[in-house]
Enzyme design. Structure first.
Site, PDB file in Angstrom:
ATOM      1  N   ILE A 132       3.114  -8.188   2.308  1.00 18.11           N
ATOM      2  CA  ILE A 132       2.237  -7.970   3.464  1.00 18.11           C
ATOM      3  C   ILE A 132       0.805  -8.015   2.949  1.00 18.11           C
ATOM      4  O   ILE A 132       0.375  -7.103   2.229  1.00 18.11           O
ATOM      5  CB  ILE A 132       2.496  -6.588   4.121  1.00 18.11           C
ATOM      6  CG1 ILE A 132       3.996  -6.372   4.437  1.00 18.11           C
ATOM      7  CG2 ILE A 132       1.626  -6.414   5.366  1.00 18.11           C
ATOM      8  CD1 ILE A 132       4.550  -7.256   5.516  1.00 18.11           C
ATOM      9  N   GLU A 133       0.095  -9.072   3.314  1.00 22.83           N
ATOM     10  CA  GLU A 133      -1.275  -9.234   2.812  1.00 22.83           C
ATOM     11  C   GLU A 133      -2.283  -8.639   3.791  1.00 22.83           C
ATOM     12  O   GLU A 133      -1.922  -8.116   4.855  1.00 22.83           O
ATOM     13  CB  GLU A 133      -1.534 -10.721   2.530  1.00 22.83           C
ATOM     14  CG  GLU A 133      -0.605 -11.224   1.421  1.00 22.83           C
ATOM     15  CD  GLU A 133      -0.864 -12.650   0.993  1.00 22.83           C
ATOM     16  OE1 GLU A 133      -1.568 -13.406   1.702  1.00 22.83           O
ATOM     17  OE2 GLU A 133      -0.336 -13.018  -0.083  1.00 22.83           O
ATOM     18  N   CYS A 163       4.877  -3.588  -9.463  1.00 23.87           N
ATOM     19  CA  CYS A 163       6.202  -3.457  -8.839  1.00 23.87           C
ATOM     20  C   CYS A 163       7.244  -2.979  -9.841  1.00 23.87           C
ATOM     21  O   CYS A 163       8.167  -2.248  -9.467  1.00 23.87           O
ATOM     22  CB  CYS A 163       6.624  -4.776  -8.212  1.00 23.87           C
ATOM     23  SG  CYS A 163       5.713  -5.123  -6.697  1.00 23.87           S
ATOM     24  N   GLU A 218       8.533  -6.162  -3.311  1.00 22.83           N
ATOM     25  CA  GLU A 218       9.339  -5.126  -3.964  1.00 22.83           C
ATOM     26  C   GLU A 218       8.830  -3.737  -3.612  1.00 22.83           C
ATOM     27  O   GLU A 218       9.610  -2.807  -3.376  1.00 22.83           O
ATOM     28  CB  GLU A 218       9.315  -5.299  -5.483  1.00 22.83           C
ATOM     29  CG  GLU A 218       9.774  -6.661  -5.977  1.00 22.83           C
ATOM     30  CD  GLU A 218       8.612  -7.641  -6.136  1.00 22.83           C
ATOM     31  OE1 GLU A 218       7.746  -7.719  -5.237  1.00 22.83           O
ATOM     32  OE2 GLU A 218       8.581  -8.333  -7.166  1.00 22.83           O
TER      33      GLU A 218
HETATM   34  N1  THU Z   1       3.859 -10.848  -4.783  1.00 24.84           N
HETATM   35  C1  THU Z   1       4.970 -10.107  -4.493  1.00 24.84           C
HETATM   36  O1  THU Z   1       5.273  -9.848  -3.314  1.00 24.84           O
HETATM   37  N2  THU Z   1       5.743  -9.657  -5.517  1.00 24.84           N
HETATM   38  C2  THU Z   1       5.467  -9.893  -6.827  1.00 24.84           C
HETATM   39  O2  THU Z   1       6.156  -9.358  -7.692  1.00 24.84           O
HETATM   40  C3  THU Z   1       4.411 -10.831  -7.214  1.00 24.84           C
HETATM   41  C4  THU Z   1       3.456 -11.180  -6.135  1.00 24.84           C
HETATM   42  C5  THU Z   1       3.009 -11.319  -3.681  1.00 24.84           C
HETATM   43  C6  THU Z   1       1.649 -10.663  -3.605  1.00 24.84           C
HETATM   44  C7  THU Z   1       0.863 -11.694  -2.847  1.00 24.84           C
HETATM   45  O3  THU Z   1       1.048 -11.474  -1.453  1.00 24.84           O
HETATM   46  C8  THU Z   1       1.513 -13.019  -3.216  1.00 24.84           C
HETATM   47  O4  THU Z   1       2.770 -12.692  -3.816  1.00 24.84           O
HETATM   48  C9  THU Z   1       0.709 -13.868  -4.190  1.00 24.84           C
HETATM   49  O5  THU Z   1       0.378 -13.132  -5.317  1.00 24.84           O
END
Ligand code: THU
Length: 134
Positions: A43-44, A90, A55
């Site tokens: 979720i950005e 994570c 995670e």
């Molecule tokens: N991201 C994750 O959801 N999990 C990870 O372990 C690595 C990165 C997401 C964060 C961001 O929304 C996107 O991947 C690019 O970095």
């Protein structure tokens, strides 16, 4: 539950990814000892640095519903060409839930052609966790 089923759950979660800034949809699925599965996706935020990883969202959902251990496996899926491994933050977040229940969960890092199967202890050796505080 099979690895393939857990991976499918993670892929399903990624369909709800809110990642308009990176266009990098990640899915995570946590498998617990009782057979239950909790999923998460990234979720950005317009304030980029506030992005929540898949995670971390999954662990937050599980703990908000009362989970305090029993984590046996985690599948992580991403859109890249390599198996995706959990980021450092994570790993630490997963470790909190794992260490509470005294488990070392399998981590399935899923790529388009390959699933890399490792463990949390291998990804985060000598982890600091709740057991470190006693
Ligand atoms: N991201 C994750 O959801 N999990 C990870 O372990 C690595 C990165 C997401 C964060 C961001 O929304 C996107 O991947 C690019 O970095």
């Amino acid at each position: 539950m099979s690895d393939d089923d857990l991976i499918a759950a993670a892929r399903g979660a990624a369909a709800n990814s809110y990642s308009p800034y990176s266009n990098f949809a990640v899915g995570a699925a946590l498998l617990f000892a009782d057979g239950s599965v909790v999923t998460g996706t990234n979720i950005e935020n317009a304030s980029y640095g506030l992005a929540l990883c898949a995670e971390t969202v999954a662990v937050s959902k599980a703990m908000a519903d009362g989970a305090r251990g029993g984590l046996v496996a985690v599948a992580v899926t991403g859109p890249g060409e390599m198996p995706i491994t959990p980021c450092g933050r994570c790993r630490q977040v997963l470790n909190e839930l794992a260490q509470l229940g005294g488990t070392d969960p399998a981590i399935l890092c899923v790529g388009p052609d390959e699933v890399r199967r490792t463990t949390l202890a291998a990804l985060l050796p000598e982890a600091f966790g709740p057991a470190s505080l006693v």
